[in-house]
Write a protein that holds these residues in place. Structure first.
Motif, PDB file in Angstrom:
ATOM      1  N   ARG A 173       0.817  -1.229   0.000  1.00 40.11           N
ATOM      2  CA  ARG A 173       0.000   0.000   0.000  1.00 40.11           C
ATOM      3  C   ARG A 173       0.846   1.272   0.000  1.00 40.11           C
ATOM      4  NH1 ARG A 173      -3.135  -0.713   5.390  1.00 40.11           N
ATOM      5  NH2 ARG A 173      -3.097  -2.795   4.519  1.00 40.11           N
ATOM      6  N   ASP A 189      -1.072  -2.588  17.117  1.00 40.19           N
ATOM      7  CA  ASP A 189      -0.776  -1.861  15.873  1.00 40.19           C
ATOM      8  C   ASP A 189      -0.687  -0.359  16.097  1.00 40.19           C
ATOM      9  OD1 ASP A 189      -0.315  -2.011  13.030  1.00 40.19           O
ATOM     10  OD2 ASP A 189      -2.303  -1.142  12.733  1.00 40.19           O
ATOM     11  N   GLY A 205       3.416  -4.902  13.609  1.00 37.09           N
ATOM     12  CA  GLY A 205       3.505  -4.493  12.200  1.00 37.09           C
ATOM     13  C   GLY A 205       3.413  -3.001  12.009  1.00 37.09           C
ATOM     14  N   GLY A 212       6.288  -2.081   6.368  1.00 42.35           N
ATOM     15  CA  GLY A 212       5.772  -1.586   5.094  1.00 42.35           C
ATOM     16  C   GLY A 212       6.634  -0.488   4.521  1.00 42.35           C
ATOM     17  N   GLY A 213       6.329   0.747   4.945  1.00 48.65           N
ATOM     18  CA  GLY A 213       7.017   1.904   4.389  1.00 48.65           C
ATOM     19  C   GLY A 213       8.527   1.858   4.549  1.00 48.65           C
TER      20      GLY A 213
HETATM   21  O1  PRP Z   1       5.233  -0.092   8.088  1.00 46.10           O
HETATM   22  P1  PRP Z   1       4.075   0.764   7.716  1.00 46.10           P
HETATM   23  O2  PRP Z   1       4.206   1.459   6.392  1.00 46.10           O
HETATM   24  O3  PRP Z   1       3.694   1.709   8.843  1.00 46.10           O
HETATM   25  O4  PRP Z   1       2.845  -0.238   7.454  1.00 46.10           O
HETATM   26  C1  PRP Z   1       2.216  -0.947   8.448  1.00 46.10           C
HETATM   27  C2  PRP Z   1       1.007  -0.184   8.962  1.00 46.10           C
HETATM   28  O5  PRP Z   1       0.095  -0.027   7.883  1.00 46.10           O
HETATM   29  C3  PRP Z   1      -1.196  -0.345   8.315  1.00 46.10           C
HETATM   30  O6  PRP Z   1      -1.871   0.724   8.854  1.00 46.10           O
HETATM   31  P2  PRP Z   1      -2.096   2.089   8.066  1.00 46.10           P
HETATM   32  O7  PRP Z   1      -0.852   2.925   8.131  1.00 46.10           O
HETATM   33  O8  PRP Z   1      -2.636   1.809   6.702  1.00 46.10           O
HETATM   34  O9  PRP Z   1      -3.227   2.807   8.927  1.00 46.10           O
HETATM   35  P3  PRP Z   1      -3.079   3.428  10.410  1.00 46.10           P
HETATM   36  O10 PRP Z   1      -2.353   4.727  10.259  1.00 46.10           O
HETATM   37  O11 PRP Z   1      -4.488   3.604  10.869  1.00 46.10           O
HETATM   38  O12 PRP Z   1      -2.328   2.414  11.218  1.00 46.10           O
HETATM   39  C4  PRP Z   1      -0.968  -1.396   9.374  1.00 46.10           C
HETATM   40  O13 PRP Z   1      -2.069  -1.490  10.223  1.00 46.10           O
HETATM   41  C5  PRP Z   1       0.299  -0.947  10.046  1.00 46.10           C
HETATM   42  O14 PRP Z   1       0.024  -0.094  11.121  1.00 46.10           O
END
Ligand code: PRP
Length: 375
Positions: free
Chosen positions: A90, A203, A243, A273-274
């Protein structure tokens, strides 16, 4: 004149090789003197290898960190290939970027939610399925049950997936209440009796503090066993995944904080992720492509730049080779290399791909030394 084939020769280090930065990784030469311009014309496209290389390097470094903590605090390293899950699709700038970067991560690990990466490994590296995932709740599959329906949402996941691993995000409202009262009391026997492993996912919040606190609450409710190294492990039906906010820096501090409180690294899996696919750029590993040699009217010229304003930008001179001896890589300049020690392989010549690598070969080249004692 060349039947549509590019008159260039590309020599490169075998894919997956772990080479310290600032070494030459590939060379490009024109094979038709009239096409002297072609080499640097290709720079823009070829330098894009910086991206999967940098993702793979960052991911491999995290693998080394996790391996070190498993060595110190776990019975074995069997869980290592699934310890860092790719959550980065994403946050990528395109499906193509997610595919290329995600494949870089899969060189080191087998856990991914980035389906585009599995497609890349299949299409270009003859790998049937390079990565795997598990049934998992996301916030919408919990929050659509309403604020008072979290327990029913958890139960729904547990009964829909009665066996194997299931990951359930538990911070929609109050992670402490979810662990202590919902999982730890109301659904305790469901967790204990289920044929598989529940992976609880906090999370939000400061990851180091949240992870240790969640482990301590779960310990209070479900107890622990001591492994062969004397570290605590939650019962086998219970694990956690962190995560949110995972990078190589936070990964290390979470594992260190866990170790301080005698928790084995076995208890946790990470998702990233990022920071895994996006928080890097071409300068992270200082990846560049420079002209180093030219034959001008029969005269060999060693070409280089050396800006007075930044000695770090000095480029390499002359014909370049990469040598490997005594466990070290070394770039040899000005055509002085020893062909016997040269590790480069001609991978492309005059329009033909001469050497293709399978994903298994790349993975084998990049594997960390699992037997090495942590430093
Ligand atoms: O390593 P990252 O890039 O942070 O990806 C992981 C995050 O992405 C998703 O949440 P998302 O950021 O889409 O929504 P949120 O801000 O509500 O947690 C997930 O729930 C993690 O918190």
């Amino acid at each position: 004149h060349h039947n549509g084939c590019l008159p260039v020769r590309i020599r490169a280090v075998p894919e997956g090789s772990v080479v310290p930065y600032k070494n030459v990784l590939f060379t490009v030469e024109n094979t038709d003197p009239k096409c002297f311009w072609l080499t640097n014309y290709l720079e823009t496209l070829l330098v894009q290898v910086w991206y999967p290389m940098t993702v793979a390097t960052n991911s491999r470094y995290q693998k080394e960190i996790i391996a070190k903590f498993l060595h110190e605090t776990a019975d074995d390293l069997k869980s290592l290939p699934f310890k860092l899950h790719d959550f980065g699709f994403r946050g990528s700038t395109s499906v193509e970027s997610a595919g290329i970067g995600g494949a870089g991560h899969l060189v080191n690990f087998q856990g991914t939610d980035t389906i585009a990466a599995i497609c890349v490994a299949r299409k270009y590296y003859s790998c049937n399925i390079a990565g795997f995932s598990v049934p998992a709740a996301e916030h919408s599959t919990i929050t659509t049950w309403g604020r008072d329906g979290e327990k029913e949402a958890f139960t729904n996941m547990m009964t829909h997936f009665p066996t194997g691993i299931v990951s359930i995000v538990s911070d929609s409202y109050d992670i402490w209440n979810a662990c202590e009262n919902v999982w730890g009391q109301q659904l305790k026997s469901l967790v204990e009796k289920r044929d598989g492993t529940l992976v609880i996912r906090p999370d939000s919040g400061e990851p180091t503090e949240v992870v240790v606190k969640v482990l301590n609450i779960l310990d209070d409710k479900f107890g622990h066993v001591k492994n062969s190294k004397g570290f605590k492990q939650l019962p086998p039906y219970l694990r956690i995944i962190q995560g949110d906010g995972i990078s190589y820096e936070t990964l290390s501090s979470i594992l260190e904080a866990m170790k301080k409180q005698n928790w084995s690294a076995e208890n946790i899996v990470f998702g990233s992720g990022g920071a895994l696919l996006q928080k890097l750029n071409r300068d992270t590993q200082k990846c560049a492509f420079k002209c180093s040699y030219a034959l001008i009217n029969g005269k060999e010229v060693n070409v280089y730049k050396q800006p007075v304003t930044d000695p770090g930008k000095k480029s390499k001179k002359g014909r370049l080779t990469l040598e490997y001896s005594d466990g070290q890589y070394k770039t040899v300049e000005e055509g002085k290399g020893d062909p016997k020690k040269d590790v480069f392989v001609t991978v492309f010549e005059n329009g033909k791909l001469l050497r293709d690598y399978t994903f298994d070969e790349v993975r084998a080249n990049a594997e960390i030394d699992l037997l090495k004692k942590p430093s």
